[in-house]
Design a protein around this motif. Structure first.
Motif, PDB file in Angstrom:
ATOM      1  N   GLN A  38     -15.740  38.877 -52.288  1.00 53.18           N
ATOM      2  CA  GLN A  38     -15.183  38.900 -50.935  1.00 53.18           C
ATOM      3  C   GLN A  38     -14.133  37.814 -50.746  1.00 53.18           C
ATOM      4  N   ILE A  39     -14.422  36.632 -51.237  1.00 51.47           N
ATOM      5  CA  ILE A  39     -13.485  35.523 -51.076  1.00 51.47           C
ATOM      6  C   ILE A  39     -12.304  35.690 -52.023  1.00 51.47           C
ATOM      7  N   LEU A 302     -12.385  29.026 -45.961  1.00 55.62           N
ATOM      8  CA  LEU A 302     -13.312  30.118 -45.683  1.00 55.62           C
ATOM      9  C   LEU A 302     -13.039  30.731 -44.313  1.00 55.62           C
ATOM     10  N   HIS A 303     -12.609  29.924 -43.362  1.00 57.35           N
ATOM     11  CA  HIS A 303     -12.245  30.450 -42.039  1.00 57.35           C
ATOM     12  C   HIS A 303     -11.034  31.368 -42.152  1.00 57.35           C
ATOM     13  N   ARG A 304     -10.032  30.958 -42.920  1.00 55.11           N
ATOM     14  CA  ARG A 304      -8.842  31.802 -43.089  1.00 55.11           C
ATOM     15  C   ARG A 304      -9.163  33.067 -43.870  1.00 55.11           C
ATOM     16  N   ASP A 306     -11.988  34.687 -43.590  1.00 54.18           N
ATOM     17  CA  ASP A 306     -12.562  35.568 -42.562  1.00 54.18           C
ATOM     18  C   ASP A 306     -11.457  36.302 -41.808  1.00 54.18           C
ATOM     19  N   ARG A 309      -9.836  39.003 -44.015  1.00 57.36           N
ATOM     20  CA  ARG A 309     -10.768  40.113 -44.186  1.00 57.36           C
ATOM     21  C   ARG A 309     -10.938  40.934 -42.907  1.00 57.36           C
ATOM     22  N   SER A 311     -13.359  40.287 -40.981  1.00 55.19           N
ATOM     23  CA  SER A 311     -14.808  40.232 -40.775  1.00 55.19           C
ATOM     24  C   SER A 311     -15.336  39.012 -41.512  1.00 55.19           C
ATOM     25  N   PRO A 312     -16.492  38.495 -41.090  1.00 53.28           N
ATOM     26  CA  PRO A 312     -17.009  37.278 -41.728  1.00 53.28           C
ATOM     27  C   PRO A 312     -17.446  37.517 -43.171  1.00 53.28           C
ATOM     28  N   ILE A 313     -17.304  36.488 -43.987  1.00 50.59           N
ATOM     29  CA  ILE A 313     -17.854  36.493 -45.337  1.00 50.59           C
ATOM     30  C   ILE A 313     -19.372  36.617 -45.233  1.00 50.59           C
ATOM     31  N   ASN A 314     -19.985  37.264 -46.209  1.00 52.44           N
ATOM     32  CA  ASN A 314     -21.440  37.317 -46.262  1.00 52.44           C
ATOM     33  C   ASN A 314     -22.005  35.900 -46.161  1.00 52.44           C
ATOM     34  N   ARG A 318     -21.109  32.453 -48.420  1.00 54.01           N
ATOM     35  CA  ARG A 318     -20.602  31.207 -47.845  1.00 54.01           C
ATOM     36  C   ARG A 318     -21.518  30.037 -48.199  1.00 54.01           C
TER      37      ARG A 318
END
Length: 405
Positions: A38-39, A302-304, A306, A309, A311-314, A318
């Motif tokens: 995802q990341i 990680l915010h960027r 999200d 994407r 949607s939030p990272i799992n 994270r």
């Protein structure tokens, strides 16, 4: 691997292209052994919007719409589009430039046609005039005369499926493609302008102007990429830091697999623990020079991610990457190979991510281990994207009108 490139001519350029293509299918970056996809993919999307690891050559971005435009005027457009895509395989085999051909082995029996592979990029860069169109819908639109009775339809849907500025195909297409994948100047310039127009702040747009090196292994090892500034440079720096951070986790995981593999008495592979132990020591010796964990803002990255994407990272992903960062900080520079908490953490992450398919502690799964499980550093589709960019730059180097029929 030598037999896979035996059909190539001896030119260094063709060999380089084929090495990149083979690398895509032999060490696929999409392998996600520790749940980092995802990341990784969001960072790749920020650097190189609209791309994927399955792309091979830039001229497919023209072959597909040309085939679909021709098919739209036939009595059975869907069947014609399928036939034309298969005609392209045969024509490219007979051309002067065919490295990266989808269907080189399967031929016209190829199951996943280029349109399926390239559709996302066609949408992203406005080559497909209405990005909401499916392949089936685009075939049904027969040029500018295909108006829609739906008042909510977009103007582009009413007029045409494809960009009105799309260059014309060469004479004889798709039964004959003498230049193969080699872009004509006009085609390369048009693709360059699409990338600049639809992803202007990206590293991809920068590199369509500033040519990357043909053998650079990562974007942060490429002099042209390092000349980028602004938001794209922020993404590039974060991409490098995240790759370096998680490469240690990937190598430790593979070292633990190798140790258990050897302890179980399996010997099909030659000294894998020695190989991964040396790689992990090398990584640790270089890591502090690559990433300053006291100043690098992982949370901001990680915010960027999200945002990219949508949607939030799992949450478990994270937690994994943040906890791995904290383990390295708490370890105080001691050997990661000897650091018990890191080993316990990695075993727990594999169980969490894979469940019953986890390899550690599972003799049956260890027996089928191929000697590497997602151990390569993340390069965010670099070899794929670099090849597309070099195709465009090569076309721009030619004189306008070259290869015209």
């Amino acid at each position: 691997m030598a037999s896979a490139i035996a059909w190539l001519d001896a030119s260094s350029e063709e060999q380089r292209r084929m090495r990149d293509i083979i690398r895509l299918f032999s060490d696929r970056e999409s392998r996600d052994e520790l749940g980092l996809g995802q990341i990784r993919d969001a960072i790749a999307d920020a650097l190189f919007p609209g791309t994927s690891t399955l792309l091979t050559r830039a001229r497919y971005l023209l072959f597909v719409p040309w085939a679909y435009q021709l098919a739209a005027s036939r009595p059975n457009p869907a069947a014609a589009a399928d036939r034309f895509e298969r005609d392209i395989i045969r024509a490219l085999r007979d051309s002067d430039d065919y490295a990266g051909l989808l269907g080189m082995q399967a031929g016209e029996a190829l199951k996943t046609l280029p349109s399926a592979v390239y559709w996302s990029m066609l949408r992203h860069y406005g080559i497909l005039a209405d990005p909401s169109l499916s392949r089936e819908e685009s075939i049904a639109i027969r040029g500018r005369g295909a108006l829609s009775d739906d008042p909510t339809a977009t103007q582009s849907r009413r007029l045409a499926a494809w960009s009105s500025t799309l260059p014309d195909p060469p004479a004889g297409f798709p039964q004959s493609i003498p230049g193969g994948f080699t872009l004509r100047y006009e085609e390369a310039a048009w693709l360059r302008d699409r990338l600049l127009g639809f992803a202007p702040e990206s590293l991809l747009a920068h590199l369509v102007i500033d040519r990357p090196a043909p053998e650079s292994p990562t974007p942060w090892a490429d002099a042209a990429a390092l000349r980028v500034s602004g938001t794209a440079r922020e993404w590039l720096d974060d991409a490098r830091s995240f790759s370096a951070l998680m490469h240690g986790a990937q190598l430790l995981y593979n070292l633990m697999l190798a140790e258990q593999y050897e302890s179980a008495g399996y010997d099909r592979l030659s000294a894998p623990s020695e190989r991964f132990g040396a790689a992990l020591e090398d990584w640790q010796s270089r890591f502090e020079g690559l990433v300053d964990l006291t100043s690098w803002d992982l949370a901001a990255l990680l915010h960027r991610v999200d945002i990219v994407r949508g949607s939030p990272i799992n949450p478990r992903t994270r937690q994994f990457v943040t906890a791995w960062r904290d383990l390295l900080t708490d370890g105080g520079g001691q050997s990661i190979i000897e650091y018990g908490p890191a080993r316990e953490f990695m075993a727990a992450r594999e169980r969490q991510h894979k469940g019953p398919q986890a390899r550690l502690g599972n003799l049956g799964r260890l027996a089928s281990w191929g000697g590497t499980a997602g151990a390569g550093e993340m390069t965010y589709r670099w070899s794929t994207v670099r090849g597309i960019l070099l195709d465009i730059h090569a076309g721009l180097d030619s004189a306008p009108g070259d290869q015209d029929a």
